[in-house]
Design a protein around this motif. Structure first.
Motif, PDB file in Angstrom:
ATOM      1  N   ASP A  29       0.826  -1.198   0.000  1.00  0.00           N
ATOM      2  CA  ASP A  29       0.000   0.000   0.000  1.00  0.00           C
ATOM      3  C   ASP A  29       0.870   1.261   0.000  1.00  0.00           C
ATOM      4  O   ASP A  29       0.628   2.190  -0.768  1.00  0.00           O
ATOM      5  N   GLN A  30       1.913   1.283   0.820  1.00  0.00           N
ATOM      6  CA  GLN A  30       2.801   2.444   0.870  1.00  0.00           C
ATOM      7  C   GLN A  30       3.572   2.598  -0.439  1.00  0.00           C
ATOM      8  O   GLN A  30       3.778   3.724  -0.918  1.00  0.00           O
ATOM      9  N   ALA A  31       3.979   1.494  -1.052  1.00  0.00           N
ATOM     10  CA  ALA A  31       4.684   1.576  -2.338  1.00  0.00           C
ATOM     11  C   ALA A  31       3.772   2.200  -3.402  1.00  0.00           C
ATOM     12  O   ALA A  31       4.224   3.037  -4.190  1.00  0.00           O
ATOM     13  N   PHE A  32       2.491   1.823  -3.424  1.00  0.00           N
ATOM     14  CA  PHE A  32       1.548   2.435  -4.357  1.00  0.00           C
ATOM     15  C   PHE A  32       1.331   3.915  -4.037  1.00  0.00           C
ATOM     16  O   PHE A  32       1.210   4.745  -4.941  1.00  0.00           O
ATOM     17  N   ARG A  33       1.284   4.266  -2.754  1.00  0.00           N
ATOM     18  CA  ARG A  33       1.159   5.683  -2.368  1.00  0.00           C
ATOM     19  C   ARG A  33       2.364   6.482  -2.883  1.00  0.00           C
ATOM     20  O   ARG A  33       2.212   7.586  -3.414  1.00  0.00           O
ATOM     21  N   ASN A  34       3.542   5.912  -2.721  1.00  0.00           N
ATOM     22  CA  ASN A  34       4.760   6.588  -3.190  1.00  0.00           C
ATOM     23  C   ASN A  34       4.784   6.687  -4.711  1.00  0.00           C
ATOM     24  O   ASN A  34       5.213   7.702  -5.262  1.00  0.00           O
ATOM     25  N   LEU A  35       4.312   5.652  -5.390  1.00  0.00           N
ATOM     26  CA  LEU A  35       4.210   5.684  -6.847  1.00  0.00           C
ATOM     27  C   LEU A  35       3.264   6.795  -7.285  1.00  0.00           C
ATOM     28  O   LEU A  35       3.582   7.578  -8.190  1.00  0.00           O
ATOM     29  N   ASP A  36       2.122   6.887  -6.632  1.00  0.00           N
ATOM     30  CA  ASP A  36       1.144   7.933  -6.939  1.00  0.00           C
ATOM     31  C   ASP A  36       1.764   9.320  -6.744  1.00  0.00           C
ATOM     32  O   ASP A  36       1.614  10.202  -7.595  1.00  0.00           O
ATOM     33  N   LEU A  79      16.049  -6.392  -2.009  1.00  0.00           N
ATOM     34  CA  LEU A  79      15.766  -5.090  -2.604  1.00  0.00           C
ATOM     35  C   LEU A  79      16.715  -4.080  -1.979  1.00  0.00           C
ATOM     36  O   LEU A  79      17.667  -4.453  -1.300  1.00  0.00           O
ATOM     37  N   SER A  80      16.452  -2.797  -2.172  1.00  0.00           N
ATOM     38  CA  SER A  80      17.369  -1.762  -1.702  1.00  0.00           C
ATOM     39  C   SER A  80      17.528  -1.737  -0.183  1.00  0.00           C
ATOM     40  O   SER A  80      18.525  -1.242   0.322  1.00  0.00           O
ATOM     41  N   SER A  81      16.561  -2.265   0.523  1.00  0.00           N
ATOM     42  CA  SER A  81      16.632  -2.401   1.979  1.00  0.00           C
ATOM     43  C   SER A  81      16.291  -3.847   2.328  1.00  0.00           C
ATOM     44  O   SER A  81      15.378  -4.424   1.728  1.00  0.00           O
ATOM     45  N   PRO A  82      16.965  -4.428   3.294  1.00  0.00           N
ATOM     46  CA  PRO A  82      16.627  -5.804   3.673  1.00  0.00           C
ATOM     47  C   PRO A  82      15.205  -5.952   4.214  1.00  0.00           C
ATOM     48  O   PRO A  82      14.645  -7.031   4.195  1.00  0.00           O
ATOM     49  N   GLU A  83      14.596  -4.844   4.650  1.00  0.00           N
ATOM     50  CA  GLU A  83      13.231  -4.884   5.175  1.00  0.00           C
ATOM     51  C   GLU A  83      12.169  -4.747   4.089  1.00  0.00           C
ATOM     52  O   GLU A  83      10.997  -5.023   4.327  1.00  0.00           O
ATOM     53  N   ALA A  84      12.558  -4.309   2.894  1.00  0.00           N
ATOM     54  CA  ALA A  84      11.601  -4.092   1.806  1.00  0.00           C
ATOM     55  C   ALA A  84      11.127  -5.423   1.232  1.00  0.00           C
ATOM     56  O   ALA A  84      11.929  -6.300   0.932  1.00  0.00           O
ATOM     57  N   LEU A  85       9.807  -5.533   1.045  1.00  0.00           N
ATOM     58  CA  LEU A  85       9.203  -6.747   0.503  1.00  0.00           C
ATOM     59  C   LEU A  85       8.696  -6.575  -0.916  1.00  0.00           C
ATOM     60  O   LEU A  85       8.417  -7.560  -1.592  1.00  0.00           O
ATOM     61  N   ILE A  86       8.558  -5.324  -1.384  1.00  0.00           N
ATOM     62  CA  ILE A  86       8.008  -5.036  -2.706  1.00  0.00           C
ATOM     63  C   ILE A  86       8.615  -3.738  -3.225  1.00  0.00           C
ATOM     64  O   ILE A  86       8.923  -2.829  -2.448  1.00  0.00           O
ATOM     65  N   GLU A  87       8.804  -3.682  -4.535  1.00  0.00           N
ATOM     66  CA  GLU A  87       9.240  -2.452  -5.209  1.00  0.00           C
ATOM     67  C   GLU A  87       8.485  -2.359  -6.526  1.00  0.00           C
ATOM     68  O   GLU A  87       8.357  -3.358  -7.246  1.00  0.00           O
ATOM     69  N   ILE A  88       7.971  -1.163  -6.823  1.00  0.00           N
ATOM     70  CA  ILE A  88       7.171  -0.963  -8.038  1.00  0.00           C
ATOM     71  C   ILE A  88       7.795   0.156  -8.866  1.00  0.00           C
ATOM     72  O   ILE A  88       7.979   1.264  -8.369  1.00  0.00           O
ATOM     73  N   GLU A  89       8.107  -0.140 -10.126  1.00  0.00           N
ATOM     74  CA  GLU A  89       8.518   0.915 -11.051  1.00  0.00           C
ATOM     75  C   GLU A  89       7.477   0.994 -12.152  1.00  0.00           C
ATOM     76  O   GLU A  89       6.732   0.038 -12.386  1.00  0.00           O
ATOM     77  N   ALA A  90       7.407   2.156 -12.801  1.00  0.00           N
ATOM     78  CA  ALA A  90       6.341   2.347 -13.789  1.00  0.00           C
ATOM     79  C   ALA A  90       6.776   3.260 -14.921  1.00  0.00           C
ATOM     80  O   ALA A  90       7.680   4.085 -14.772  1.00  0.00           O
ATOM     81  N   ILE A  91       6.089   3.099 -16.029  1.00  0.00           N
ATOM     82  CA  ILE A  91       6.160   4.009 -17.174  1.00  0.00           C
ATOM     83  C   ILE A  91       4.732   4.495 -17.399  1.00  0.00           C
ATOM     84  O   ILE A  91       3.796   3.685 -17.459  1.00  0.00           O
ATOM     85  N   ALA A  92       4.572   5.809 -17.499  1.00  0.00           N
ATOM     86  CA  ALA A  92       3.239   6.387 -17.667  1.00  0.00           C
ATOM     87  C   ALA A  92       3.282   7.485 -18.715  1.00  0.00           C
ATOM     88  O   ALA A  92       4.354   7.999 -19.067  1.00  0.00           O
ATOM     89  N   LEU A  93       2.115   7.844 -19.203  1.00  0.00           N
ATOM     90  CA  LEU A  93       1.979   8.997 -20.086  1.00  0.00           C
ATOM     91  C   LEU A  93       1.900  10.266 -19.235  1.00  0.00           C
ATOM     92  O   LEU A  93       1.405  10.216 -18.110  1.00  0.00           O
ATOM     93  N   THR A  94       2.362  11.366 -19.788  1.00  0.00           N
ATOM     94  CA  THR A  94       2.220  12.628 -19.071  1.00  0.00           C
ATOM     95  C   THR A  94       0.850  13.226 -19.337  1.00  0.00           C
ATOM     96  O   THR A  94       0.165  12.845 -20.298  1.00  0.00           O
ATOM     97  N   GLY A  95       0.449  14.152 -18.513  1.00  0.00           N
ATOM     98  CA  GLY A  95      -0.747  14.962 -18.723  1.00  0.00           C
ATOM     99  C   GLY A  95      -1.996  14.191 -19.056  1.00  0.00           C
ATOM    100  O   GLY A  95      -2.180  13.063 -18.632  1.00  0.00           O
ATOM    101  N   ASP A  96      -2.864  14.817 -19.856  1.00  0.00           N
ATOM    102  CA  ASP A  96      -4.154  14.226 -20.209  1.00  0.00           C
ATOM    103  C   ASP A  96      -4.213  13.826 -21.673  1.00  0.00           C
ATOM    104  O   ASP A  96      -5.225  13.995 -22.338  1.00  0.00           O
TER     105      ASP A  96
END
Length: 130
Positions: free
Chosen positions: A53-60, A112-129
């Motif tokens: 959930d926090q990873a998605f919040r950070n992605l957003d 992952l980048s931290s031994p405590e991290a269980l998930i990492e999400i990277e993304a490619i998105a379009l800009t704007g509308d």
């Protein structure tokens, strides 16, 4: 066309010389987002659902800083410490993403980048509308 760096506050990636996201030619490339809280530490060690959930919040947050949003994602790559948690991502997709759902690759990794991290999400998105 120049590259534009997205800036978030706080930005825990600054010490590592990594951009949260870069916008180029109508696309936003978001660095892998883990469950880093505002204090710069991984939240909820051992709790996959809270970390995801926090990873998605950070992605957003990174996407918004780049002038995009979750609804503009075309591709994600999700790195999991345990592939056994993959099934729980379906509920998270419904909470954070909407149809048409992005293309995705999912990979189990030993760390992952931290031994405590269980998930990492990277993304490619379009800009704007667009």
């Amino acid at each position: 066309m120049p590259l534009v760096q997205a800036v978030t506050r706080p930005d825990p990636y600054v010490p590592f010389l990594i951009s949260q996201a870069i916008e180029a030619n109508g696309l936003v490339f978001v660095s892998g987002q883990v469950a880093i809280g505002d204090d710069g530490r991984i939240i909820a060690p051992g709790d996959f659902d809270r970390q995801a959930d926090q990873a998605f919040r950070n992605l957003d947050r990174a996407l918004k800083a780049a002038g995009s949003g979750l609804h503009r994602i075309v591709k994600t790559t999700i790195f999991l410490r345990s592939i056994e948690t993959a099934g729980r991502l379906v509920a998270l997709r419904r909470q954070w993403l909407s149809a048409p759902y992005p293309a995705e690759s999912m990979v189990e990794v030993p760390s992952l980048s931290s031994p405590e991290a269980l998930i990492e999400i990277e993304a490619i998105a379009l800009t704007g509308d667009q």
